[in-house]
Design a protein around this motif. Sequence first.
Motif: not given
Length: 297
Positions: A35-36, A38-40, A42, A60, A144, A151, A154, A186-187
Amino acid sequence: MNFHTLLDNYTVAVGAMLLGNQKFFSRSVESPGFSELLQAISIGKLAISGEGFYEVEVDTLVGLLDPAFYIAQWLGSDYPTLIYHHGNNERPFDFGVLSKNTFKSIFLNRKTAFPANLIVLRAPFHKSLRTYSEKIRELVNFATMLAVSVKLIEELQVLIRQQSSQCIVVCGISLGGWVTNMHRAYFNSADQYLPMLAGAALDEVFLSSAYRKMTATLAHNHPEKIRQTLNFEAPFAQITSDNVFPLLARYDPIIEYNRQKRSYDERLLTVIDKGHTTTVLDNNTLREFLLSHLEQL
């Protein structure tokens, strides 16, 4: 122990010997959870202009990474889209006469059999064996790498939805199967998930399966760190959609059938009487499995 299992055990033993002191997580077992991570992540704005290769720059927690994707077939917005992720340490864009990878074997050799737009991803660190062998020594790099692929899938599905109302299918084998399941956990934004040789207890692959021989002593001494980072059974189980149709091999000692089947509704599970290696090499069965689900859409 049958031939399928013996072959996998032999393959793992040889792989462990070749890795030597560069086994998985030999340098570090520290990493945030998915989760962390994925949030990081870009990813810059994606743009698709037909068939071809697309390099992507991703920021990342471990720095800039270089995943990519290849649109092998684009039939148009009136067709479903199938997004495929390769297996562990594959070179998915190597299409030479003598080269072997699962995307080429399953899809490119029979591309016209698939009435769908076909996209294959290349995970970070998969340009060369040397790069991959170096990076997998740290758990944070491996985690990662998976998160970046998730990601990117997505972002691709968001872009495709802007052009088409047709179904999106996410699939992959082994490493790609884990990515497929992680995207659902997660999505859950694709219409259908077809993970082959994967589950949601990725930690068990490195800690308790035959593949544990590929894992460094440091990781075995700190199993809780591996579990905290790589196990995603809880978020996967929270998804109640009947949209995942997995394939497992009964005699696979790496993606162990009895352990990984717990993640699934067994009514939707396809099981074949093979091992890991013999399943990966069975292009016809894998192709028929994917086509059978595409035909149902």
